[in-house]
Design a protein around this motif. Structure first.
Motif, PDB file in Angstrom:
ATOM      1  N   ASN A  16      29.137  -8.745  30.380  1.00 63.22           N
ATOM      2  CA  ASN A  16      28.022  -9.069  31.269  1.00 63.22           C
ATOM      3  C   ASN A  16      28.427  -8.978  32.733  1.00 63.22           C
ATOM      4  N   LYS A  17      29.322  -8.072  33.038  1.00 61.23           N
ATOM      5  CA  LYS A  17      29.821  -7.881  34.397  1.00 61.23           C
ATOM      6  C   LYS A  17      29.656  -6.418  34.801  1.00 61.23           C
ATOM      7  N   TYR A  18      29.863  -6.169  36.085  1.00 63.67           N
ATOM      8  CA  TYR A  18      29.825  -4.815  36.626  1.00 63.67           C
ATOM      9  C   TYR A  18      31.249  -4.307  36.807  1.00 63.67           C
ATOM     10  N   VAL A  57      29.239   2.965  39.263  1.00 67.48           N
ATOM     11  CA  VAL A  57      29.211   1.561  38.864  1.00 67.48           C
ATOM     12  C   VAL A  57      28.589   1.497  37.479  1.00 67.48           C
ATOM     13  N   TYR A  60      27.562  -1.205  34.039  1.00 65.96           N
ATOM     14  CA  TYR A  60      27.310  -2.573  33.593  1.00 65.96           C
ATOM     15  C   TYR A  60      27.842  -2.688  32.173  1.00 65.96           C
ATOM     16  N   PHE A  94      33.234  -7.382  38.292  1.00 62.19           N
ATOM     17  CA  PHE A  94      32.551  -7.871  39.480  1.00 62.19           C
ATOM     18  C   PHE A  94      31.250  -8.531  39.055  1.00 62.19           C
ATOM     19  N   ASP A  95      30.770  -9.447  39.879  1.00 66.25           N
ATOM     20  CA  ASP A  95      29.528 -10.159  39.582  1.00 66.25           C
ATOM     21  C   ASP A  95      28.282  -9.367  39.934  1.00 66.25           C
ATOM     22  N   SER A  96      28.410  -8.395  40.820  1.00 69.55           N
ATOM     23  CA  SER A  96      27.232  -7.614  41.217  1.00 69.55           C
ATOM     24  C   SER A  96      27.594  -6.136  41.305  1.00 69.55           C
ATOM     25  N   ALA A  97      26.563  -5.313  41.244  1.00 72.78           N
ATOM     26  CA  ALA A  97      26.764  -3.870  41.386  1.00 72.78           C
ATOM     27  C   ALA A  97      27.273  -3.535  42.785  1.00 72.78           C
ATOM     28  N   GLU A  98      26.829  -4.281  43.784  1.00 71.73           N
ATOM     29  CA  GLU A  98      27.260  -4.048  45.157  1.00 71.73           C
ATOM     30  C   GLU A  98      28.759  -4.288  45.315  1.00 71.73           C
ATOM     31  N   GLU A  99      29.241  -5.376  44.712  1.00 71.58           N
ATOM     32  CA  GLU A  99      30.675  -5.654  44.754  1.00 71.58           C
ATOM     33  C   GLU A  99      31.459  -4.548  44.050  1.00 71.58           C
TER      34      GLU A  99
END
Length: 68
Positions: free
Chosen positions: A5-7, A16, A18, A31-36
């Protein structure tokens, strides 16, 4: 921490992702977000420079001429 459940940043494709889509050798993260995750190459470069600077400072801890 489950990576499902992370990117992740795929170093082979530059994309990127998921979840655990790609082989682990190609994944950077999690990472917690796609941006990160999208910033992963910059983060790696920044960390590598910081580590190199730290190593250089440690190598020269005794003086500016390299003697201890």
């Amino acid at each position: 921490m489950s990576g499902e459940n992370k990117y992740w940043f795929n170093s082979s494709t530059g994309e990127v992702e998921y979840g655990l889509e790609s082989p682990s050798i190609d994944r950077i993260g999690p990472f917690d977000s796609a941006e990160e995750a999208a910033r992963a190459p910059q983060v790696l470069q920044e960390r590598a420079k910081a580590w190199a600077d730290e190593d250089a400072a440690e190598d020269n801890w005794g003086g500016s001429d390299g003697t201890r």
